[in-house]
Design a protein around this motif. Structure first.
Motif, short mmCIF file in Angstrom:
data_model
loop_
_atom_site.label_atom_id
_atom_site.label_comp_id
_atom_site.label_asym_id
_atom_site.label_seq_id
_atom_site.Cartn_x
_atom_site.Cartn_y
_atom_site.Cartn_z
N ALA A 247 0.75 -1.16 0.11
CA ALA A 247 0.13 -0.06 0.14
C ALA A 247 1.01 1.33 0.02
O ALA A 247 0.49 2.22 -0.68
N THR A 248 2.01 1.37 0.71
CA THR A 248 3.23 2.44 0.86
C THR A 248 4.26 1.59 0.91
O THR A 248 4.59 0.59 1.12
N LEU A 249 5.04 2.56 0.51
CA LEU A 249 6.85 2.00 0.46
C LEU A 249 7.26 1.78 2.01
O LEU A 249 8.07 0.94 2.02
N SER A 250 6.47 2.26 2.92
CA SER A 250 6.80 1.97 4.23
C SER A 250 6.38 0.51 4.69
O SER A 250 6.98 0.09 5.78
N ASP A 251 5.60 -0.11 3.91
CA ASP A 251 5.48 -1.45 4.04
C ASP A 251 6.64 -2.55 3.98
O ASP A 251 6.71 -3.57 4.26
N ILE A 252 7.29 -1.96 2.81
CA ILE A 252 8.40 -2.91 2.58
C ILE A 252 9.57 -2.85 3.69
O ILE A 252 9.89 -1.74 4.33
N THR A 253 9.95 -4.07 4.02
CA THR A 253 10.97 -4.20 5.20
C THR A 253 12.46 -3.99 4.87
O THR A 253 13.22 -3.62 5.84
N VAL A 254 12.80 -4.18 3.56
CA VAL A 254 14.10 -4.20 3.13
C VAL A 254 14.52 -2.53 2.92
O VAL A 254 13.55 -1.70 2.62
N PRO A 255 15.93 -2.08 2.93
CA PRO A 255 16.22 -0.89 3.07
C PRO A 255 15.80 -0.29 1.50
O PRO A 255 16.29 -0.83 0.61
N LEU A 256 15.36 0.92 1.44
CA LEU A 256 15.17 1.45 0.18
C LEU A 256 15.86 2.72 -0.06
O LEU A 256 16.29 3.40 1.00
N PRO A 257 16.51 2.84 -1.39
CA PRO A 257 17.39 3.95 -1.64
C PRO A 257 16.30 5.17 -1.66
O PRO A 257 15.48 5.35 -2.09
N SER A 258 17.06 6.33 -1.58
CA SER A 258 16.63 7.69 -1.71
C SER A 258 16.79 8.05 -3.29
O SER A 258 17.52 7.32 -4.19
#
Length: 481
Positions: free
Chosen positions: A427-438
């Protein structure tokens, strides 16, 4: 006039041009279909950079050039144009039989007969695979840069571009066939070949290396949309965030102009009028070398006129002393020599001011470069204005490659989430648990939304990038289980 045309014209050549969706409203929209897939282990088998176990001593450059030996027919214009057309086709339209028969696939890099008496890696791509995994790159060009400056020829750079087109045909063929292990091996070769240009002490070389890497990223983007492709999130995390290191190209840039300045820079005392005019005649040809517009007044006329202005002569003298030249020596120079040497010193100061931006985050770097360019327009003399490298263009090229990697890494994080959640998009990128790049363009997270089963991943355009659709990609993501 900045040196934009001279540095960036290569990227418009057919052998580097990449098919891309037409931009709309300043944005490139890319339909993106995902097939949920998990990560395969061990992770290092799926890295997109050459594996350490495959590395070996050797110089990449001559090994790459070996690929052309006795291959005139393979690299004939007709064959090169055919490969360009294939690379512009959608993946499912590739003429597989024709590609197989052209010599870019069979026997190259892959040993198909373990019992054969003579096992050959084949050419030309066998040499490319080997070169990509060698430890050093020495272009042996420093002497020519110092001696010939802007007149230096770059024949190796021109030829190696064609190898990328051949490699992309092979990699796309492997992707189409579902041979992902081989395609990843080709991606490693692509990156190894691109990094050869990190050792090229020119910005032109760096730009060609980036263009080659973009061909690689184009193919990787196609690959991760294919059913059965292993998830490459950790492979893209291991991939260099800076893509290519531009330190050498940026630092060595002034060598290109140095041959024009050397007689004055090495002067131990006053130069005669004849020597000064000989030097100014060299400066007269700068516009033709850098692709700039022909000035209304040649430098050999402009500098003598300025040397009659007492304020300009005093300012030139003060600049030379402020930048470390012995005041007693400066007192011995003629007014004309003072003007010319101050012009050179000003060029050096402006080059330093713009090149330091290479070590800043992109948003800060662009603001810094814009400030330098404004000062150059107001204060810069003709030499500085003509010879200044287009560092804005270089920064844009670097950040586009970095952004592509960040996009792909985020897309694979989304695909990994879908794999772990029964094919559902987050639903949002914050739901993803692996680190995300800027987003390297803005220094902020990518924008993400989900509506009616379709997700959208895109860049939030900054004032400095919104006019460039290539920095404003919008991925329309759909899941296909």
């Amino acid at each position: 006039m900045f040196r934009t045309l001279f540095l960036l014209a290569l990227l418009a050549s057919p052998s580097l041009a990449q098919p891309a969706p037409e931009p709309k409203d300043g944005k490139i929209t890319i339909p993106f279909t995902m097939h949920p897939e998990g990560v395969k282990k061990p992770l290092s088998r799926y890295y997109l950079t050459p594996r350490y176990i495959d590395m070996q001593p050797g110089n990449k450059v001559p090994t790459l050039m070996k690929a052309f030996m006795e291959q005139d027919l393979f690299f004939a214009r007709e064959q090169s144009e055919k490969r360009q057309k294939w690379n512009a086709l959608p993946l499912d339209k590739l003429p597989l039989e024709e590609i197989r028969s052209c010599g870019a696939i069979g026997g190259l890099a892959y040993r198909t007969d373990p019992d054969a008496l003579f096992q050959s890696y084949g050419r030309p791509l066998g040499d490319v695979d080997e070169a990509a995994r060698q430890l050093t790159a020495d272009w042996q060009i420093w002497f020519h840069l110092r001696a010939d400056g802007m007149g230096t020829l770059l024949p190796e750079v021109q030829r190696i571009r064609e190898l990328a087109n051949v490699l992309k045909v092979r990699m796309r063929y492997e992707i189409r066939q579902g041979e992902f292990d081989k395609a990843i091996y080709s991606a490693q070769t692509f990156h190894g070949m691109a990094t050869t240009f990190e050792a090229h002490p020119t910005l032109i070389g760096l730009l060609v290396g980036l263009a080659i890497e973009h061909q690689n990223l184009d193919a990787i983007e196609e690959m991760i949309q294919q059913p059965g492709c292993p998830n490459l999130y950790w492979s893209l995390t291991e991939f260099p965030a800076e893509v290519l290191n531009n330190r050498l190209a940026s630092g060595a840039e002034r060598l290109i102009a140095d041959s024009l300045f050397r007689p004055l820079q090495e002067a131990k005392g006053p130069l005669s009028e004849t020597e000064l005019y000989a030097q100014m005649k060299k400066f007269d040809v700068i516009p033709s070398l850098v692709g700039g517009e022909k000035p209304l007044l040649k430098y050999s006329l402009d500098a003598p006129i300025r040397s009659t202005d007492r304020k300009k002569v005093a300012a030139a003298k003060a600049l030379l002393v402020e930048t470390g030249m012995n005041s007693k020596l400066v007192d011995r120079f003629s007014d004309l020599q003072l003007i010319i040497m101050a012009d050179i010193k000003q060029y050096e100061i402006f080059v330093d001011a713009t090149m330091i931006a290479n070590f800043l985050p992109y948003p800060e770097a662009i603001k810094h470069v814009k400030d330098v360019e404004e000062r150059l327009k107001k204060e810069g003399t003709r030499i500085a204005q003509l010879l200044m490298p287009s560092n804005r263009g270089i920064l844009d090229s670097l950040v586009r490659a970095r952004q592509r990697v960040a996009y792909l890494r985020t897309l694979e994080a989304i695909r990994l989430y879908a794999h772990e959640h029964e094919g559902k998009l987050p639903a949002t990128l914050s739901d993803i648990t692996v680190p995300l790049p800027s987003n390297p363009v803005t220094g902020k997270p990518f924008a993400y939304s989900l509506k009616n089963g379709v997700a959208r991943l895109e860049s939030v355009a900054s004032p400095d990038s919104k006019s460039d659709p290539r920095m404003n990609r919008s991925y329309e993501i759909r899941i296909k289980n």
